[in-house]
Design a protein around this motif. Structure first.
Motif, mmCIF file in Angstrom:
data_model
loop_
_atom_site.group_PDB
_atom_site.id
_atom_site.type_symbol
_atom_site.label_atom_id
_atom_site.label_comp_id
_atom_site.label_asym_id
_atom_site.label_seq_id
_atom_site.Cartn_x
_atom_site.Cartn_y
_atom_site.Cartn_z
ATOM 1 N N GLY A 119 51.241 48.520 47.751
ATOM 2 C CA GLY A 119 52.214 49.109 48.672
ATOM 3 C C GLY A 119 51.593 49.600 49.966
ATOM 4 O O GLY A 119 52.183 49.477 51.048
ATOM 5 N N MET A 120 50.388 50.143 49.880
ATOM 6 C CA MET A 120 49.712 50.670 51.081
ATOM 7 C C MET A 120 49.126 49.568 51.957
ATOM 8 O O MET A 120 48.960 49.756 53.157
ATOM 9 N N HIS A 121 48.780 48.440 51.371
ATOM 10 C CA HIS A 121 48.077 47.390 52.104
ATOM 11 C C HIS A 121 48.908 46.107 52.181
ATOM 12 O O HIS A 121 48.415 45.021 51.887
ATOM 13 N N ILE A 122 50.148 46.224 52.559
ATOM 14 C CA ILE A 122 51.000 45.044 52.706
ATOM 15 C C ILE A 122 50.445 44.205 53.856
ATOM 16 O O ILE A 122 50.305 44.683 54.983
ATOM 17 N N GLU A 123 50.076 42.969 53.540
ATOM 18 C CA GLU A 123 49.502 42.026 54.508
ATOM 19 C C GLU A 123 48.252 42.568 55.197
ATOM 20 O O GLU A 123 47.941 42.210 56.321
ATOM 21 N N GLN A 124 47.529 43.436 54.515
ATOM 22 C CA GLN A 124 46.299 44.016 55.044
ATOM 23 C C GLN A 124 45.211 43.862 53.990
ATOM 24 O O GLN A 124 45.408 44.198 52.825
ATOM 25 N N GLN A 125 44.057 43.359 54.387
ATOM 26 C CA GLN A 125 42.985 43.105 53.431
ATOM 27 C C GLN A 125 42.303 44.389 52.970
ATOM 28 O O GLN A 125 42.197 45.359 53.720
ATOM 29 N N VAL A 126 41.859 44.345 51.717
ATOM 30 C CA VAL A 126 41.010 45.390 51.146
ATOM 31 C C VAL A 126 39.673 44.749 50.800
ATOM 32 O O VAL A 126 39.554 43.530 50.734
ATOM 33 N N ALA A 127 38.668 45.569 50.562
ATOM 34 C CA ALA A 127 37.321 45.074 50.266
ATOM 35 C C ALA A 127 37.137 44.939 48.762
ATOM 36 O O ALA A 127 37.393 45.869 48.002
ATOM 37 N N PHE A 128 36.673 43.769 48.336
ATOM 38 C CA PHE A 128 36.299 43.515 46.947
ATOM 39 C C PHE A 128 34.795 43.705 46.870
ATOM 40 O O PHE A 128 34.024 42.912 47.409
ATOM 41 N N ILE A 129 34.354 44.766 46.199
ATOM 42 C CA ILE A 129 32.950 45.146 46.162
ATOM 43 C C ILE A 129 32.451 45.052 44.723
ATOM 44 O O ILE A 129 33.078 45.576 43.799
ATOM 45 N N VAL A 130 31.344 44.360 44.540
ATOM 46 C CA VAL A 130 30.724 44.211 43.222
ATOM 47 C C VAL A 130 29.312 44.773 43.312
ATOM 48 O O VAL A 130 28.510 44.328 44.130
ATOM 49 N N ASP A 131 29.034 45.765 42.480
ATOM 50 C CA ASP A 131 27.724 46.423 42.459
ATOM 51 C C ASP A 131 27.283 46.873 43.846
ATOM 52 O O ASP A 131 26.121 46.727 44.228
ATOM 53 N N GLY A 132 28.217 47.419 44.612
ATOM 54 C CA GLY A 132 27.907 47.970 45.929
ATOM 55 C C GLY A 132 27.770 46.953 47.044
ATOM 56 O O GLY A 132 27.390 47.312 48.155
ATOM 57 N N ILE A 133 28.074 45.682 46.776
ATOM 58 C CA ILE A 133 27.974 44.640 47.798
ATOM 59 C C ILE A 133 29.349 44.042 48.043
ATOM 60 O O ILE A 133 30.060 43.710 47.093
ATOM 61 N N TYR A 134 29.700 43.914 49.303
ATOM 62 C CA TYR A 134 30.992 43.340 49.692
ATOM 63 C C TYR A 134 30.961 41.834 49.458
ATOM 64 O O TYR A 134 30.099 41.135 49.976
#
Length: 167
Positions: A119-134
């Motif tokens: 709901g907060m990020h409609i058509e807006q990207q978020v960061a997928f981070i694995v073990d502190g790396i984007y």
């Protein structure tokens, strides 16, 4: 020094290959595969954070390294983490087996958290981070129905990493 000498002595008398095998076995066996166990250690820790285009808040924002060596700024108040994931699946992209997306089965709190993110990020990207790396940016999709606890992350990562996360 005593520990180093002990390892050298064991290595000389038993052979380097056997020592290496022993160390690998003890490292693997020191953690449980059961998430409910006290000795459980996740192999990959997943976080989803908001991407910051113009960093201003020193305490809440930080630059994280990307897999290509560059950097990206994120809000350190994570929107979602691994602790909400009950199960995971790898989804190979049609037509390109070298690119995979992920599906996560969420617990009740995770599903609520995911609805807030979507709901907060409609058509807006978020960061997928694995073990502190984007690894990737993606637009979070809401669950398909109220009864469905699976969400799809269209992250486009390599199959090896995707399989490790799913495991």
């Amino acid at each position: 020094i005593v520990i180093v000498l002990s390892f050298l002595t064991v290595g000389i008398f038993s052979g380097c290959a056997e020592l290496r095998d022993f160390l690998e076995e003890s490292e693997e066996n020191s953690y449980s595969e059961n998430p409910n166990s006290d000795s459980y250690k996740a192999r990959y820790v997943v976080m989803i954070c908001s991407i910051v285009k113009y960093p201003r808040a020193e305490d809440l924002e930080q630059e994280v390294q990307c897999i290509d060596g560059k950097g990206i700024w994120i809000n350190t108040n994570q929107n979602f983490s691994s602790k909400y994931i009950k199960d995971a699946k790898v989804l190979p992209r049609p037509g390109d087996p070298n690119v995979c997306d992920l599906q996560f089965k969420l617990d009740r709190l995770g599903k609520l958290q995911w609805q807030v993110i979507a709901g907060m990020h409609i058509e807006q990207q978020v960061a997928f981070i694995v073990d502190g790396i984007y690894y990737a940016g993606f637009v979070p999709e809401p669950p398909k129905s109220e009864q469905n606890n699976w969400v799809t992350l269209r992250v486009g990562i390599n199959p090896y990493t995707a399989k490790g996360i799913a495991k």
